[in-house]
Scaffold this active site. Structure first.
Site, short mmCIF file in Angstrom:
data_model
loop_
_atom_site.label_atom_id
_atom_site.label_comp_id
_atom_site.label_asym_id
_atom_site.label_seq_id
_atom_site.Cartn_x
_atom_site.Cartn_y
_atom_site.Cartn_z
N ASN A 69 5.92 -22.00 27.13
CA ASN A 69 5.11 -21.76 25.64
C ASN A 69 5.29 -23.02 24.93
O ASN A 69 5.96 -23.88 24.75
CB ASN A 69 6.11 -20.83 24.68
N MET A 78 0.78 -1.29 -0.04
CA MET A 78 0.05 0.12 0.02
C MET A 78 0.94 1.33 -0.04
O MET A 78 0.35 2.32 -0.22
CB MET A 78 -1.03 -0.01 1.24
N HIS A 104 -9.77 1.51 4.07
CA HIS A 104 -10.35 0.30 3.74
C HIS A 104 -10.88 -0.49 5.02
O HIS A 104 -10.13 -0.45 6.14
CB HIS A 104 -9.67 -0.53 2.92
N TYR A 110 2.21 -15.24 33.07
CA TYR A 110 1.07 -16.27 32.29
C TYR A 110 0.60 -17.27 33.33
O TYR A 110 1.46 -17.79 34.24
CB TYR A 110 1.66 -16.86 31.19
N HIS A 113 -1.53 -18.79 22.29
CA HIS A 113 -1.25 -20.08 22.54
C HIS A 113 -2.46 -21.02 22.50
O HIS A 113 -2.44 -21.80 23.55
CB HIS A 113 -0.48 -20.01 23.92
#
Length: 791
Positions: free
Chosen positions: A768, A80, A176, A650, A730
């Site tokens: 992870n 773009m 857009h 986490y 995750h």
């Protein structure tokens, strides 16, 4: 006739979200275009070029859109910024078509140079508008050009918001509301001189001449040659993420004839990717090779690597999530594959260890990924280490003792395909399955990979899968790819993509299958309702709830909050990296990780510490040496504060909250029920974990927490934390083992359909999921090969 052309192209392409252009003839003017119809907005985009000539700078294009489309446009060059943009809209019974140009992500302005001529078949009727145009001086522009004799990825844009003044060809307009990319073999889209000159002059019909020849499909590119006779395969693997790549490699290693399908495009240089920062040009590097560019995955305004039809971050490119994530690599714990966490007995009690070892042989671990063996930007590790030492933590090499996940911390670890002592992180570049398993698979003649190929559904007769329906007509009639006798299909499209394929194949809960049955394109392709298979596809979904704490401390180098690494990195660091792939940029942003258990396997907290911060919310005065704000259009604002760092906390294995993934009326995958804090028992655990992290804050000189600051309690902070920003991407569990697939990862109720991706994991691992997913793929594909009755 306008509605007919849309339907005819949908038939040719197989209607996918990640599409490859095919040849079609516009029935109104007889022009043979190469293009697609976007299946969501039903807008058609097509191009045709004159014969290849050194002096040719033009093409003919068309945009056909429903009357409800406020405006639509294209970027033939695929970007773009600093690219020619073409857009059109209906103004009453007139189509307004214009060319624009933008040097940044700002309002594109009319651009002098191109000569746009509306051709006679341009029109508006009661259902559609069509812009057919000749674009002269349109393949070269300021700072760029269009290669009309190559496989390219053009872009399209769509808006449901009208331009400011439809009667003004130079009007302004809002950004857009949707966009996308597709693959197109422009080298096949050249007409004969007689045909092109006739069409350019406003004529119709065709002599049937062409200057192109049919191209041969290679192992890395989905070409757009005319429909061909199908080649059957022993195994069709859908999705070139970690699960799909590992499965395809092991299957081809076993002598099976394997087709690997990827809906997106290339990533690293060796896969054919070429997208790179200016400073790395000429060094055979891409954004996906350079670990230090990880944070820019979320701030780059040219985000072609994300699946544009999924509402969370999901990688649609070779390597999937492993090509865009932080590459943290944790060897699974023994509890990660235990019956207590939902795995079958045949995967537990040490049965999975063999496959962990197989993964480690291909992908050893390193916590010093720079090629010179040195660690860089260590201030965060030192400061957080001081904090954790005061809480009774042990400093360890994390992957040397995977089961030590309570009061343990160490340097962040990454996969290293060539081992600790030879070359780190694949010579200082992103590693993972793309740099290892995919390379060995591609060396075999019985392996084939197709990119830009969207697989919508499997084709089945009752419980037996016959093949896969795609949008790539170069690999089978109407994109259909069959199996050999006793052949098998493996879905590896991820926790969102694989459920959608199952839904579109008549497998899943009735409410999702009802949505598919009401779709005008995919409804007729469903099996008879008597053959629908009722399984809890999309249920039991988990994702780590995560909360950021932001700190400042005088010794910290926040590395400009990673805001300049793409366009203007520190000169010494970029030079060092380009010379030998060493230094700061040879590693992603995480610098230290830690774990603490709250009740054994039941509740575990993981922490990741990194320089910089995603956001700051404070009224405090703190030790910032310099502050400036850089706004990136379409993404977020990022602060550059030289002494800040973030700890992200986490919850992992023990979370009890579950969500649900499904599709909307446009068949776009999305969360139906968010999985964070659905069970009220999870929130107190993370709250306690956050309090414990900062319990001895005063013991580290100069350390100050600024988010939350001293005007807010931790309880208030957690209570007010935006749940929509809590996701960690995750996602696991949407096709859980023993619920949707059996212990051999075969979809229940089918004979030969399997799933190998994060969706089969019944519960989050302690770290992870990158490592656990890859070892699960090794185990799953071994089980499949051991089953009787296969090809």
């Amino acid at each position: 006739m306008l509605s007919y052309i849309v339907l005819s192209i949908l038939t040719l392409t197989g209607s996918g979200f990640a599409q490859v252009a095919t040849e079609y003839v516009d029935p109104d003017n007889g022009i043979t275009f190469w293009g697609i119809t976007d299946p969501v907005h039903l807008v058609t985009h097509g191009y045709v070029f004159p014969p290849v000539s050194a002096g040719s700078t033009e093409f003919i294009g068309e945009i056909v859109a429903p009357i409800s489309a406020a405006w639509a446009g294209v970027s033939p060059g695929g970007e773009m910024v600093d690219n020619l943009l073409l857009m059109a809209w209906a103004n009453g019974n007139t189509v307004m078509g214009t060319n624009r140009f933008a040097t940044d992500y700002i309002q594109p302005v009319p651009y002098a140079g191109p000569i746009i001529t509306d051709l006679p078949s341009t029109k508006v009727n009661s259902t559609h508008w069509k812009w057919v145009y000749r674009c002269q001086n349109c393949t070269v522009w300021d700072g760029g050009s269009l290669n009309t004799n190559a496989f390219v990825a053009p872009a399209w844009v769509f808006s449901s918001i009208a331009v400011d003044d439809p009667s003004d060809i130079n009007t302004d307009f809002q950004e857009h509301t949707d966009f996308g990319f597709y693959g197109s073999n422009f080298s096949a889209a050249h007409a004969s001189a007689a045909d092109y000159n006739n069409w350019a002059a406003g004529g119709t019909g065709s002599s049937g001449g062409s200057t192109t020849t049919t191209t041969t499909t290679t192992t890395t590119t989905a070409t757009s040659s005319p429909t061909v006779a199908p080649t059957p395969y022993d195994y069709i693997v859908v999705g070139a993420g970690p699960g799909g790549i590992i499965a395809a490699d092991r299957l081809s290693e076993a002598g099976k004839k394997v087709l690997l399908l990827e809906r997106g495009g290339p990533s690293t240089w060796e896969t054919g990717g070429r997208y790179a920062p200016t400073w790395a040009q000429g060094h055979n590097l891409t954004k996906f090779d350079i670990p230090g560019l990880f944070e820019t995955m979320f701030t780059d305004s040219n985000e072609f690597w994300w699946c544009d039809d999924i509402t969370v971050f999901a990688g649609c490119l070779v390597g999937g999530g492993t090509s865009v994530n932080g590459a943290l690599y944790w060897i699974p714990t023994s509890d990660d594959f235990s019956t207590a966490t939902g795995w079958p007995l045949s995967w537990s009690n040490g049965a999975h260890d063999t496959y962990v070892n197989m993964m480690q042989q291909r992908l050893p671990s390193t916590d010093h990924p720079s090629t010179d063996g040195e660690r860089y930007l260590e201030q965060v590790s030192s400061v957080v280490g001081q904090l954790l030492n005061g809480q009774g933590y042990s400093n360890i090499t994390i992957n040397d003792n995977p089961n030590f996940k309570d009061h343990a911390y160490g340097y962040s670890a990454y996969d290293s395909p060539y081992g600790h002592d030879v070359i780190k992180f694949v010579n200082g570049k992103r590693g993972g399955p793309v740099a290892t398993y995919l390379q060995t698979a591609q060396s075999r003649s019985n392996f084939q990979m197709e990119i830009y190929t969207y697989a919508s559904n499997v084709v089945r007769n009752g419980s037996t899968i016959l093949g896969v329906q795609t949008n790539n007509t170069a690999i089978g009639p109407n994109g259909y790819v069959p199996l050999n006798p006793n052949g098998r299909v493996i879905l590896s499209a991820g926790s969102y993509g694989s459920p959608r394929i199952l839904f579109l194949s008549g497998i899943g809960p009735s409410d999702m299958l009802d949505i598919v049955s009401n779709d005008p394109t995919y409804g007729p392709q469903l099996p008879p309702q008597a053959d629908w298979i009722d399984l809890p596809v999309g249920y039991n979904v988990s994702d780590n709830p995560s909360i950021n704490l932001v700190f400042t401390q005088p010794s910290i180098d926040a590395y400009n909050n990673w805001a300049t690494v793409w366009a203007d990195p520190r000169p010494a660091d970029s030079a060092q990296y380009l010379e030998n792939q060493s230094g700061v940029l040879a590693q992603a942003s995480p610098r230290l990780n830690f774990w603490r258990a709250y009740g054994g396997v039941t509740d575990n907290l993981q922490g990741t510490a990194r320089p910089g911060a995603a956001s700051i919310n404070t009224t405090m005065t703190y030790n910032a040496r310099q502050v400036w704000l850089s706004f990136i259009v379409r993404v977020k604002a990022h602060s550059r504060i030289s002494t800040i760092f973030t700890i992200t906390a986490y919850l992992s294995t023990g979370i009890t909250s579950r969500g649900r993934i499904g599709i909307d009326a446009s068949l776009r995958p999305q969360p139906l029920i968010d999985p964070w804090f659905e069970d009220p028992g999870d929130e107190p655990v993370i709250l306690q974990g956050l309090k414990d992290i900062v319990s001895n804050l005063d013991s580290v000189p100069g350390l100050t927490m600024i988010t939350p600051d001293d005007t807010m309690t931790m309880e208030e902070y957690v209570n007010l934390y935006d749940r929509s920003t809590m996701d960690s991407n995750h996602w696991v569990g949407s096709n859980s083992i023993l619920q949707v697939v059996d212990e051999n990862v075969k979809v229940m109720g089918t004979d030969n359909l399997f799933v190998i991706d994060a969706s089969i994991m019944p519960r989050l691992p302690m770290g992870n999921p990158h490592g656990a997913l890859m070892s699960a793929a090794e185990h799953a594909v071994a089980n499949i090969l051991a089953l009787q009755g296969g090809p």
